[in-house]
Design a protein around this motif. Structure first.
Motif, PDB file in Angstrom:
ATOM      1  N   GLY A 268      85.744  82.438  73.580  1.00 35.71           N
ATOM      2  CA  GLY A 268      85.680  80.941  73.689  1.00 35.71           C
ATOM      3  C   GLY A 268      85.329  80.254  72.432  1.00 35.71           C
ATOM      4  O   GLY A 268      85.051  79.100  72.604  1.00 35.71           O
ATOM      5  N   GLY A 269      85.334  80.819  71.229  1.00 40.26           N
ATOM      6  CA  GLY A 269      84.987  79.971  69.965  1.00 40.26           C
ATOM      7  C   GLY A 269      83.478  80.202  70.001  1.00 40.26           C
ATOM      8  O   GLY A 269      82.844  80.446  70.801  1.00 40.26           O
ATOM      9  N   TRP A 270      83.139  80.092  68.731  1.00 36.24           N
ATOM     10  CA  TRP A 270      81.795  80.173  68.640  1.00 36.24           C
ATOM     11  C   TRP A 270      80.959  79.036  68.994  1.00 36.24           C
ATOM     12  O   TRP A 270      79.892  79.333  69.055  1.00 36.24           O
ATOM     13  CB  TRP A 270      81.433  80.634  67.008  1.00 36.24           C
ATOM     14  CG  TRP A 270      81.244  79.304  66.183  1.00 36.24           C
ATOM     15  CD1 TRP A 270      81.919  78.668  65.503  1.00 36.24           C
ATOM     16  CD2 TRP A 270      80.061  78.679  65.810  1.00 36.24           C
ATOM     17  NE1 TRP A 270      81.410  77.481  64.715  1.00 36.24           N
ATOM     18  CE2 TRP A 270      80.272  77.301  65.114  1.00 36.24           C
ATOM     19  CE3 TRP A 270      78.579  78.907  66.240  1.00 36.24           C
ATOM     20  CZ2 TRP A 270      78.890  76.790  64.364  1.00 36.24           C
ATOM     21  CZ3 TRP A 270      77.522  78.044  65.908  1.00 36.24           C
ATOM     22  CH2 TRP A 270      77.835  76.875  64.788  1.00 36.24           C
ATOM     23  N   PHE A 271      81.452  78.093  69.225  1.00 35.20           N
ATOM     24  CA  PHE A 271      80.802  77.075  69.992  1.00 35.20           C
ATOM     25  C   PHE A 271      81.283  76.561  71.318  1.00 35.20           C
ATOM     26  O   PHE A 271      80.758  75.727  72.039  1.00 35.20           O
ATOM     27  CB  PHE A 271      81.019  75.557  69.086  1.00 35.20           C
ATOM     28  CG  PHE A 271      82.273  75.013  68.572  1.00 35.20           C
ATOM     29  CD1 PHE A 271      82.255  75.316  67.252  1.00 35.20           C
ATOM     30  CD2 PHE A 271      83.085  74.595  68.991  1.00 35.20           C
ATOM     31  CE1 PHE A 271      83.545  74.900  66.632  1.00 35.20           C
ATOM     32  CE2 PHE A 271      84.277  74.094  68.469  1.00 35.20           C
ATOM     33  CZ  PHE A 271      84.491  74.085  67.243  1.00 35.20           C
ATOM     34  N   ALA A 272      82.100  77.803  72.031  1.00 36.13           N
ATOM     35  CA  ALA A 272      82.023  77.872  73.547  1.00 36.13           C
ATOM     36  C   ALA A 272      82.151  76.663  74.299  1.00 36.13           C
ATOM     37  O   ALA A 272      81.313  76.137  75.191  1.00 36.13           O
ATOM     38  CB  ALA A 272      80.853  78.413  73.851  1.00 36.13           C
ATOM     39  N   TYR A 273      83.023  75.759  74.059  1.00 38.06           N
ATOM     40  CA  TYR A 273      83.182  74.294  74.839  1.00 38.06           C
ATOM     41  C   TYR A 273      83.351  74.637  76.180  1.00 38.06           C
ATOM     42  O   TYR A 273      84.573  75.292  76.559  1.00 38.06           O
ATOM     43  CB  TYR A 273      84.135  73.406  74.157  1.00 38.06           C
ATOM     44  CG  TYR A 273      83.709  72.722  72.715  1.00 38.06           C
ATOM     45  CD1 TYR A 273      84.780  71.848  72.386  1.00 38.06           C
ATOM     46  CD2 TYR A 273      82.314  72.901  72.294  1.00 38.06           C
ATOM     47  CE1 TYR A 273      84.420  71.293  71.016  1.00 38.06           C
ATOM     48  CE2 TYR A 273      81.972  72.016  71.174  1.00 38.06           C
ATOM     49  CZ  TYR A 273      83.186  71.404  70.588  1.00 38.06           C
ATOM     50  OH  TYR A 273      82.893  70.659  69.559  1.00 38.06           O
ATOM     51  N   PRO A 274      82.689  74.033  77.020  1.00 36.30           N
ATOM     52  CA  PRO A 274      83.169  73.912  78.585  1.00 36.30           C
ATOM     53  C   PRO A 274      84.151  72.857  78.490  1.00 36.30           C
ATOM     54  O   PRO A 274      84.124  72.029  77.913  1.00 36.30           O
ATOM     55  CB  PRO A 274      81.776  73.684  79.494  1.00 36.30           C
ATOM     56  CG  PRO A 274      80.967  73.126  78.476  1.00 36.30           C
ATOM     57  CD  PRO A 274      81.397  73.547  77.008  1.00 36.30           C
TER      58      PRO A 274
ATOM     59  N   LEU B 128      81.017  66.639  77.482  1.00 37.69           N
ATOM     60  CA  LEU B 128      80.629  66.255  76.248  1.00 37.69           C
ATOM     61  C   LEU B 128      78.956  66.606  76.027  1.00 37.69           C
ATOM     62  O   LEU B 128      78.533  66.611  75.152  1.00 37.69           O
ATOM     63  CB  LEU B 128      80.986  64.656  76.033  1.00 37.69           C
ATOM     64  CG  LEU B 128      82.206  64.630  75.804  1.00 37.69           C
ATOM     65  CD1 LEU B 128      82.411  63.036  75.329  1.00 37.69           C
ATOM     66  CD2 LEU B 128      82.921  65.452  74.623  1.00 37.69           C
ATOM     67  N   LEU B 129      78.332  66.793  77.216  1.00 41.98           N
ATOM     68  CA  LEU B 129      76.978  66.881  77.371  1.00 41.98           C
ATOM     69  C   LEU B 129      76.673  68.389  76.351  1.00 41.98           C
ATOM     70  O   LEU B 129      75.888  68.232  75.637  1.00 41.98           O
ATOM     71  CB  LEU B 129      76.479  67.145  78.767  1.00 41.98           C
ATOM     72  CG  LEU B 129      74.899  67.599  78.860  1.00 41.98           C
ATOM     73  CD1 LEU B 129      73.776  66.650  78.184  1.00 41.98           C
ATOM     74  CD2 LEU B 129      74.416  67.970  80.145  1.00 41.98           C
ATOM     75  N   TRP B 130      77.523  69.264  76.555  1.00 39.38           N
ATOM     76  CA  TRP B 130      77.364  70.519  75.981  1.00 39.38           C
ATOM     77  C   TRP B 130      77.510  70.255  74.371  1.00 39.38           C
ATOM     78  O   TRP B 130      76.904  70.834  73.628  1.00 39.38           O
ATOM     79  CB  TRP B 130      78.557  71.471  76.446  1.00 39.38           C
ATOM     80  CG  TRP B 130      78.742  72.878  75.678  1.00 39.38           C
ATOM     81  CD1 TRP B 130      79.280  72.826  74.530  1.00 39.38           C
ATOM     82  CD2 TRP B 130      77.791  73.863  75.357  1.00 39.38           C
ATOM     83  NE1 TRP B 130      79.268  74.104  73.768  1.00 39.38           N
ATOM     84  CE2 TRP B 130      78.180  74.577  74.293  1.00 39.38           C
ATOM     85  CE3 TRP B 130      76.560  74.073  76.388  1.00 39.38           C
ATOM     86  CZ2 TRP B 130      77.704  75.910  73.990  1.00 39.38           C
ATOM     87  CZ3 TRP B 130      76.059  75.512  75.907  1.00 39.38           C
ATOM     88  CH2 TRP B 130      76.551  76.394  74.969  1.00 39.38           C
ATOM     89  N   GLN B 131      78.543  69.240  74.165  1.00 36.22           N
ATOM     90  CA  GLN B 131      79.004  69.398  72.937  1.00 36.22           C
ATOM     91  C   GLN B 131      77.805  68.616  72.192  1.00 36.22           C
ATOM     92  O   GLN B 131      77.252  68.777  71.013  1.00 36.22           O
ATOM     93  CB  GLN B 131      80.053  68.325  72.536  1.00 36.22           C
ATOM     94  CG  GLN B 131      81.280  69.088  73.029  1.00 36.22           C
ATOM     95  CD  GLN B 131      82.795  68.334  72.542  1.00 36.22           C
ATOM     96  OE1 GLN B 131      82.612  67.701  71.503  1.00 36.22           O
ATOM     97  NE2 GLN B 131      83.749  68.567  73.400  1.00 36.22           N
ATOM     98  N   HIS B 132      77.204  67.486  72.802  1.00 35.29           N
ATOM     99  CA  HIS B 132      76.278  66.738  72.361  1.00 35.29           C
ATOM    100  C   HIS B 132      74.786  67.776  72.014  1.00 35.29           C
ATOM    101  O   HIS B 132      74.278  68.092  70.950  1.00 35.29           O
ATOM    102  CB  HIS B 132      75.449  65.917  73.013  1.00 35.29           C
ATOM    103  CG  HIS B 132      76.252  64.435  73.026  1.00 35.29           C
ATOM    104  ND1 HIS B 132      76.333  63.586  71.853  1.00 35.29           N
ATOM    105  CD2 HIS B 132      76.961  63.806  73.849  1.00 35.29           C
ATOM    106  CE1 HIS B 132      76.955  62.747  72.105  1.00 35.29           C
ATOM    107  NE2 HIS B 132      77.633  62.609  73.219  1.00 35.29           N
ATOM    108  N   ILE B 133      74.459  68.726  73.068  1.00 35.93           N
ATOM    109  CA  ILE B 133      73.401  69.639  73.036  1.00 35.93           C
ATOM    110  C   ILE B 133      73.791  70.628  71.836  1.00 35.93           C
ATOM    111  O   ILE B 133      72.860  71.057  70.761  1.00 35.93           O
ATOM    112  CB  ILE B 133      72.922  70.382  74.279  1.00 35.93           C
ATOM    113  CG1 ILE B 133      72.596  69.599  75.290  1.00 35.93           C
ATOM    114  CG2 ILE B 133      72.268  71.289  74.020  1.00 35.93           C
ATOM    115  CD1 ILE B 133      72.239  70.094  76.571  1.00 35.93           C
TER     116      ILE B 133
END
Lengths: 846, 313
Positions: A154-160, A259-264
């Motif tokens: 899912g990529g190293w930053f694993a975005y939901p 976007l909550l995931w991205q911020h965290i």
């Protein structure tokens, strides 16, 4: 100028009887043999293992990229299918970002920091060993996914939502999410050690304004790790709970926000890259002065820059999210900050340049890598300012331009300094000089091929090539640049291999290095190479910033200090003692006991491996044994040991200014400081969760977080506050408290914490809150966080009770009780804050 | 056709390209000056310094403050002002009476032209046709994971985030075909999620959209009629729509006028008979993992359905 002859501390005239000297060496010797391998907790052998393992991960991670480049060499190639390619780029990124750079830095710090600071080991040797074993098991855990064909993809930053169960149903992301926990734990453990080591355990006289720049860099990095990795732990916890179907933080249909995931993630992710860069900058600030034969120009400006970078880096994260549709004001603020971070970086850059300019450069391989770093980092930093500009980033975000940028700052800005550090310190570690001839080939080939591989990516990105694509159509103008990159990448791989060959050659045939082959300025060069396990048998006394350059001798000049230090010169001999000094001026204060061997860090890592595997496949057959082994590990780790008994018999524990005392309990002990670090981590996690609460509640007024049952919430608050006097009962005036009073305090605190847990459970069950919505999920999580906190308090109370029962007058028991009281007070504050958020802040929603 | 950000054809990408050149030349000058200083530092003749005093280091320290603090702060502040100007030039509302609502899905683009009056609406897929010289409003949404809409020669990119609507405008100042591609990793076939923006003169655009509003043309030949039967009976209506028939699902691209599109499979294949046949007969071979299943067809059925689909102009 050259180092004065024979300043090596181990060359000092033996001042104590030979008998004592031998006993000292014996207590500091390493366990031997196969079983001994697992008992070892000394920073030197653990540091070597750690570095070797992390470097191996570098090679493995790099190889994954070489496979990717084969696939991308020409358009529409069919060497690798889409799924394989997606796994490769995910694992390449995950390996480099989580399993190589930071562990490697931790490894170098583990080995070098005590030597640089003039101490004998890091403050928590068992934690050092545990960090290493946990890391190794974590690596095996994540890479085992390849065996089952389900490597993370899912990529190293694993975005939901892509990484939620619905779109990633396999175990791939669970391997990623659970496996990362280990990197996170190892990093936090290392951070705690580094902070306490640098602040408290230095050579006498090495005041804070005399510590080497590398130590400043590690100190700031370690503080950053605390504040950056903790949000990541919260975030990955959220993701795994969502994937297990328990919560809905990121699911838009439940009111969740991707976007909550991205911020965290980026609140972690941006500081993460500075966590990687700062130690590299510290290495450069070490190497350039030594090979320019002069101290770094403007130590103060450089330290201020490091501090500024550490601080500012937490205010940049949104620049990874410019194209997600955020409002203009936010974009403007983060663009300004992202561009401005060039300033402190510029200060360091010109300080290095000025040092070379006004110095007398010696062209050893290490220095070549430092110059190569300057060139590559300049380019990477400039493209960094470019991508900080929002409109420009809107074109090049998620294109090969940004891939070029971050490889310039990560390979150019971190890997090149690592190689500079390797060529600089390997003679100290191995006792042998590396081949300068092979070294120069290693450098030049790495430099040339690195640029051949990555410079063209700026162009293909500007020509519209997105990243993370397993193939591309021909005729878009991208073909030739991809081919050049592939050639460069493979050339770079072989160039790195040359470095490995040099290392192997060195081990076999390198000439002896002696204690100071470079004529350097810091304390590690006062030792033989390799340094004895009993490093700093005689503690050096430091009164200048560059002791090996500025001091005639490393012996204490002051009669008074020499007398105070007597117990720790070639001593203690029946237990391992480390010196604790005052934070600012490094006046000797106390001695701490350090364990000499323990298998329990290894045992506890095995427990973690079992628990992780059990969580992955959701089976009690692994979870239950894991918890049991974990219990054994924890019990064994914290049980009283013979060497501790020796220490207590030989030194007194009461705090005194007249002589060194044994710091076992209270604010002078390392355990107390460690507890505070733990509380800082916990607080950071709490505030991350609170930020998530507001993020999920704001902007969607039709779905604010629900409120649990207020009556039970208030009852829980009252109960928590009531525990304050109970805590005082067992922790105030610890030495003088009667047993009955202590037991009452312990018992009451335990009961009240259990009550808090029960009441907060009821506050949820007696309400309509469920985890089916995002708002409900965060409310339940916040409440559950209190259960975890109170649970930890209960575990510590049990430990304190065990001590109070079996050894009521033992200062170690007092230490446990005092540290428990800190966490217990914190648990009260935790519920107080949570209460305000969950029950009072909804008034804001009106 | 090359999707180069440095070959802009509209004011969005144009303003960004200008910003790029400013950033580039400023960086070039800084690089040359800095490397020159580094070169001099490396090669200058040495004076033997011993441990320098603070006095001796005053000059170098001042140089660091100037080069590392003052100079970058001033340059970056200036650049930042230009950044804000560029930002305002490329954002803001569009000026078309319609908004193109683009809904991303794995791995295709649902394209809906929305007017104030719904009878004027039209729907297509994987292709966005716009009138030249107008700021076309785009609304970006996603029905599954995060995607990103990027057409480099016209505008910067913007993400399609499930649960929110992001808005940009795109404008082309000359007619042409501009390639775009998804720019946020969205799973297995992220690499094969492209699209085309076709800019046409305004009157041609009005003709085009008027045609798009019409239901599907009735089949003219026997092959096309047989093809329609194959289409309606072999599962296609479960996902696809052909307005004018009972096939009205929108889980997959709208096919009402697919025959007039430039490409198929989300910008992956040119829209020719051969490619269409290849795609329909085995989508899993071209885009493994995509959600269009492989439906076994007799060769005659395949030829017929291709004829039908291509007739949907």
């Amino acid at each position: 100028m050259n180092a004065p002859e024979m300043i090596g501390v181990d060359n000092l005239i033996e001042k104590v009887p030979e008998e004592r000297s031998r006993e000292f060496e014996r207590i500091w010797s390493q366990p031997t043999g196969f079983i001994g391998f697992f008992h070892t907790i000394d920073n030197i052998p653990i540091g070597v293992r750690y570095m070797a393992t992390a470097f191996l991960l570098f090679v493995v991670g790099g190889f994954l990229a070489l496979l990717m480049r084969l696939q991308l060499a020409t358009p529409e190639r069919q060497i690798l299918g889409a799924e394989t390619f997606n796994q490769l780029f995910t694992m390449h990124g995950t390996t480099m970002m989580f399993l190589f750079v930071i562990p490697f830095i931790e490894a170098v710090a583990t080995y070098m920091l005590p030597l640089i600071l003039g101490t004998r080991d890091l403050p928590f040797p068992r934690l050092t060993a545990f960090s290493y074993w946990a890391y190794t098991f974590g690596v095996l855990f994540i890479f085992s996914s390849f065996l089952f064909g389900v490597a993370p993809d899912g990529g190293w930053f694993a975005y939901p939502p892509l990484t939620l169960k619905e779109h990633s149903p396999g175990l791939n992301l669970d391997f990623w999410d659970i496996g990362l926990s280990v990197a996170e734990i190892a990093a936090l453990g290392a951070a705690a050690e580094i902070i306490i080591s640098i602040l408290r355990m230095r050579a006498p006289g090495m005041s804070l304004h005399r510590i080497p720049i590398f130590a400043w860099a590690m100190l700031i990095t370690a503080v950053m790790i605390i504040f950056a990795f903790t949000p990541l732990i919260v975030g990955t916890f959220f993701l795994e709970l969502d994937r297990k179907g328990v919560t809905h933080f990121f699911d838009p249909q439940a009111g969740g926000k991707p976007l909550l995931w991205q911020h965290i993630f980026w609140v972690f992710g941006h500081p993460e890259v500075y966590i990687m860069f700062l130690p590299a900058a510290g290495i450069i600030s070490t190497v350039i002065p030594v090979f320019s034969r002069r101290p770094l120009v403007s130590y103060a400006l450089v330290v201020l820059s490091l501090l500024a970078i550490g601080f500012l880096s937490f205010g940049l994260w949104v620049h990874h999210m410019y194209s997600t549709g955020l409002p203009a004001t936010a974009l403007g603020f983060f663009a300004a900050a992202s561009m401005m971070i060039a300033v402190p970086n510029g200060v360091q850059f010109f300080s290095w340049l000025a040092t070379i300019w006004t110095g007398n450069p010696q062209w050893r391989t290490s220095m070549l890598f430092a110059i190569g770093f300057l060139f590559n980092f300049l380019l990477g930093g400039l493209t960094g300012v470019m991508v900080g500009a929002v409109p420009f980033d809107w074109q090049v975000h998620d294109s090969y331009f940004v891939v070029a940028h971050f490889h310039y700052v990560l390979i150019g800005g971190v890997v090149f300094p690592f190689f500079a550090g390797l060529y600089y310190w390997l003679p100290k570690i191995t006792g042998r000089l590396m081949s300068e001839r092979l070294g120069k080939w290693n450098f030049w080939l790495m430099f040339v091929f690195f640029n051949v591989a990555f410079f063209p990516m700026h162009i293909s990105g500007l020509l519209g090539m997105p990243r993370r694509i397993y193939t591309y159509a021909p005729g878009l103008g991208w073909d030739v640049y991809n081919l050049i990159s592939t050639i460069g990448a493979w050339g770079f791989g072989f160039a790195v291999l040359l470095g490995v060959i040099n290392l192997l050659w060195t081990l076999k045939r390198g000439p002896a290095a002696g204690h100071d082959p470079w004529g350097a300025d810091s304390l590690e060069w006062s030792h033989a190479s390799p340094p004895p396990n009993a490093q700093f048998k005689y503690l050096p006394h430091v009164h200048a910033r560059h002791p090996m350059w500025e001091q005639e001798s490393l012996e204490p000049q002051d009669e008074k200090i020499a007398r105070i230090l007597e117990p720790v010169q070639a001593g203690p001999t029946t237990w391992r003692g480390g010196l604790v000094v005052s934070v600012m001026d490094a006046k000797p204060i106390a001695v701490v006991h350090m364990p000499n061997r323990s298998i329990f860090p290894f045992v506890l890592s095995v427990a973690f491996a079992l628990i992780f595997a059990g969580l992955l496949v959701e089976t009690a057959w692994l979870l239950v044994p894991g918890v049991i082994v974990g219990g054994v590990g924890v019990a064994g780790w914290f049980r009283p040991t013979k060497t501790e008994d020796n220490a207590l018999a030989e030194m007194q524990c009461e705090r005194t200014d007249r002589q060194l005392f044994l710091a076992v309990y209270g604010p002078a002990s390392n355990g107390w400081w460690g507890t505070w670090v733990f509380i800082t981590i916990w607080t950071t996690a709490l505030f991350t969760t609170i930020a998530a609460y507001f993020y999920l509640g704001g902007g969607a007024p039709e779905m604010p977080p629900p409120v649990p049952n207020t009556l039970f919430g208030i009852l829980a608050l009252a109960t928590a506050v009531l525990s304050v006097p109970a805590i005082r009962l067992f922790s105030r005036d610890i030495a003088g408290t009667a047993a009955g009073v202590r037991w009452t305090g312990l018992g009451l605190t335990a009961l009240l914490n259990i009550a808090v847990i029960l009441l907060t459970v009821l506050s949820l069950t007696q309400s309509s809150v469920t985890t089916q919505t995002a708002g409900g999920s965060i409310v339940v999580f916040l409440t559950g966080w209190q259960w975890l906190t109170s649970g930890i308090v209960l575990a510590m109370l049990i430990a304190a009770a065990l001590w109070a029962w079996f050894r009521p007058a033992d200062p170690r028991g007092w230490s446990v009780a005092l540290n428990t009281s800190l966490v217990a007070y914190f648990a009260v504050a935790n519920w107080l804050i949570t209460f305000v958020i969950l029950y009072l802040s909804p008034a804001l929603w009106g | 056709m090359n999707p180069s950000t440095l070959d802009p054809r509209g004011p969005g990408a144009g303003a960004i390209a200008e910003l790029w050149w400013v950033l580039f030349y400023v960086s070039l000058i800084i690089t040359v000056l800095t490397l020159a200083a580094l070169g001099y530092a490396i090669f200058r003749r040495r004076v033997d310094w011993r441990l320098p005093s603070d006095e001796q280091d005053r000059g170098p320290t001042r140089a660091i403050v100037f080069a590392g603090i003052l100079f970058p702060a001033i340059v970056i502040s200036g650049l930042f002002i230009y950044v804000v100007i560029t930002y305002r030039a490329i954002t803001g509302p569009g000026d078309t009476p319609f908004t193109v609502r683009i809904i991303g899905a794995k791995w295709w683009w649902d394209v809906i032209y929305e007017y104030d009056s719904p009878i004027l609406n039209a729907r297509t897929a994987n292709e966005v046709r716009i009138p030249v010289g107008r700021r076309v409003s785009i609304a970006l949404e996603s029905r599954d994971v995060i995607h990103s809409f990027w057409v480099p020669r016209l505008q910067g990119k913007m993400d399609l985030v499930p649960g929110r609507t992001n808005r940009i405008w795109i404008q082309a100042d000359s007619p042409g075909v501009y390639r775009g591609q998804c720019a946020e990793f969205c799973g297995l076939q992220h690499a094969r999620m492209a699209f085309y923006v076709v800019a046409m003169e305004e009157n041609e655009f009005e003709e085009w959209i008027a045609a798009q509003r019409q239901p599907a043309a009735a089949p003219q030949s026997d092959a096309e009629r047989r093809g329609r039967d194959v289409y309606l009976t072999r599962g296609c209506p479960l996902c696809h729509a052909v307005r004018g028939t009972e096939s009205l699902a929108h889980a997959a691209p709208d096919l009402t006028h697919v025959g007039s599109r430039l490409s198929i499979a989300a910008g992956v294949l040119p829209n020719t008979r051969g490619h269409m046949a290849g795609w329909i007969s085995n989508p899993q071979q071209i885009k493994p993992g995509s959600y269009m299943p492989r439906i076994p067809l007799e060769p005659a059925e395949l030829q017929d359905i291709v004829s039908y689909v291509l007739s949907l102009r």
